[in-house]
Design an enzyme around this catalytic site. Sequence first.
Site, PDB file in Angstrom:
ATOM      1  CG  HIS A  78      -4.469   0.849  10.456  1.00  0.00           C
ATOM      2  ND1 HIS A  78      -4.851   1.694  11.457  1.00  0.00           N
ATOM      3  CD2 HIS A  78      -4.169  -0.323  11.055  1.00  0.00           C
ATOM      4  CE1 HIS A  78      -4.784   1.060  12.618  1.00  0.00           C
ATOM      5  NE2 HIS A  78      -4.345  -0.160  12.400  1.00  0.00           N
ATOM      6  CE1 TYR A  94      -2.309  10.103   8.435  1.00  0.00           C
ATOM      7  CE2 TYR A  94      -2.515   7.823   7.683  1.00  0.00           C
ATOM      8  CZ  TYR A  94      -2.360   8.746   8.704  1.00  0.00           C
ATOM      9  OH  TYR A  94      -2.237   8.315  10.003  1.00  0.00           O
ATOM     10  CE1 TYR A 111      -4.668  10.384  11.933  1.00  0.00           C
ATOM     11  CE2 TYR A 111      -3.391  12.166  12.887  1.00  0.00           C
ATOM     12  CZ  TYR A 111      -3.442  10.977  12.205  1.00  0.00           C
ATOM     13  OH  TYR A 111      -2.274  10.360  11.794  1.00  0.00           O
TER      14      TYR A 111
HETATM   15  C1  PHB Z   1       1.719   7.218  16.645  1.00  0.00           C
HETATM   16  O1  PHB Z   1       1.107   6.142  16.672  1.00  0.00           O
HETATM   17  O2  PHB Z   1       2.667   7.440  17.403  1.00  0.00           O
HETATM   18  C2  PHB Z   1       1.298   8.262  15.702  1.00  0.00           C
HETATM   19  C3  PHB Z   1       0.325   7.980  14.757  1.00  0.00           C
HETATM   20  C4  PHB Z   1      -0.091   8.962  13.873  1.00  0.00           C
HETATM   21  C5  PHB Z   1       0.478  10.222  13.932  1.00  0.00           C
HETATM   22  C6  PHB Z   1       1.470  10.500  14.864  1.00  0.00           C
HETATM   23  C7  PHB Z   1       1.887   9.517  15.761  1.00  0.00           C
HETATM   24  O3  PHB Z   1       0.059  11.176  13.074  1.00  0.00           O
END
Ligand code: PHB
Length: 389
Positions: A72, A384, A200
Amino acid sequence: MRVPVAIIGGGPSGLLLAQILHLAGIESIVLERRSRDHVLGRIRAGVLESGTQQILRQAGIGTRMDAQGLVHDGFAISHSGTINRIDLRNLTERTVLVYGQTEVTKDLYHARDSSGGIVLHGVEDVALHDLTGDTPFVTFCHDGEAQRIECDFVIGCDGFHGPSRQSIPADHRREFEQVYPFGWLGILSETTPASDELIYAAHDDGFALCSLRSHKLSRYYIQCRTDERVEDWSDARFWDTLRMRLPASVADRMETGPSIEKSIAPLRSHVCETMRYGRLFLAGDAAHIVPPTGAKGLNLAAADIHYLSEGLIAWYGQNDPSGLRTYAERALARVWKVERFSWWMTSLLHRFPDRPVFEQRMQRAELDYLAGSVAAQMALAENYVGLPY
Ligand code: PHB
Ligand code: RFL
């Protein structure tokens, strides 16, 4: 029975340490309370930093991850009807990999089986003894029989609720904790993901996250109250709430279907200082918890194991105690930075029930600032993708 290293907990931390030690010729035993099926059935993390990928490759378990993981280059943050992309590759020249914790754990079990290493499942009443002496030992019950293992080191990889942390006397540890006034309700569904990249979403009704495990398997989360039960959430109610919190352009073309897993996780930040007591070393969730918003828990566990395995290998290989002596300090320096990032991202994106109106406006202003500032996006992106080692 005597083994050099006794590892409590057969989650990703414990299994990864066992594998790295095996490659260095150091024998260990892993004691796990649950069955293997139970451990593999827990749907958890999904995002691997590049540093974590490197640690897994060096541990000899990168092949399937590299073949099946999804690279990604970025992710999106939506709020107030807008979507802004955080271009990880352009901002940091690095990317993350979407590859589920279940798959990492499967790869680790496979490696453990291939090397003939022992994982005892279904152990009960694990207790740690003589941790400040030269020969600590662990007692437990397995198949109805009381057992005792003597070792050089005990490694506590038994998660937040395990006995290892509690074995450090209260006057030798200091714990820092923040419990958030909400949880995450997550589902897995065999549907085409709403987006190729994670979204998000900050919304007045609460946070939502679109994630995935493959091109046909979606993982979604919505913020929920801490007193809610999974049974209160029909699939239809989940999808309606999720869609409401997403930008219309995403919600309108979203494929829905039956959930194949549904669970609620509470959110907390927690750090235990110290991560060492005599010959006991803590790693992963046993020592610290982050809220999942920054996708950091598994990555932080891998970082601990990286530092700890270096210390153990130097001890056994060169009789050099310095790595073990500095382990807690090295690991905690990273832990606190990652705690800060996870707390910040959680505060930025969730609805806090009692947040004063002024702070709500500050939250919105911060989201607007992030959307328009490359410098702010850079600070987010470098955390990140994972801070350097
Ligand atoms: C997940 O895909 O479970 C996932 C992805 C990003 C996050 C938390 C969980 O910040
Ligand atoms: P684990 O995975 O909790 O494993 C601990 C193991 O110890 C066993 N155990 C015992 N064994 C013997 N005797 C006892 N008395 C024992 N008590 C416990 C347990 O059965 C278990 O098998 O800890 P570990 O290995 O340190 O691994 C940590 C990770 O699992 C955790 O940090 C991540 O899952 C957190 N997390 C995420 N991390 C990421 O890096 N990226 C993500 O995208 C991400 N998403 C998440 C997450 C965690 C979530 N939940 C459910 C809290 C999403 C969610 C929803």
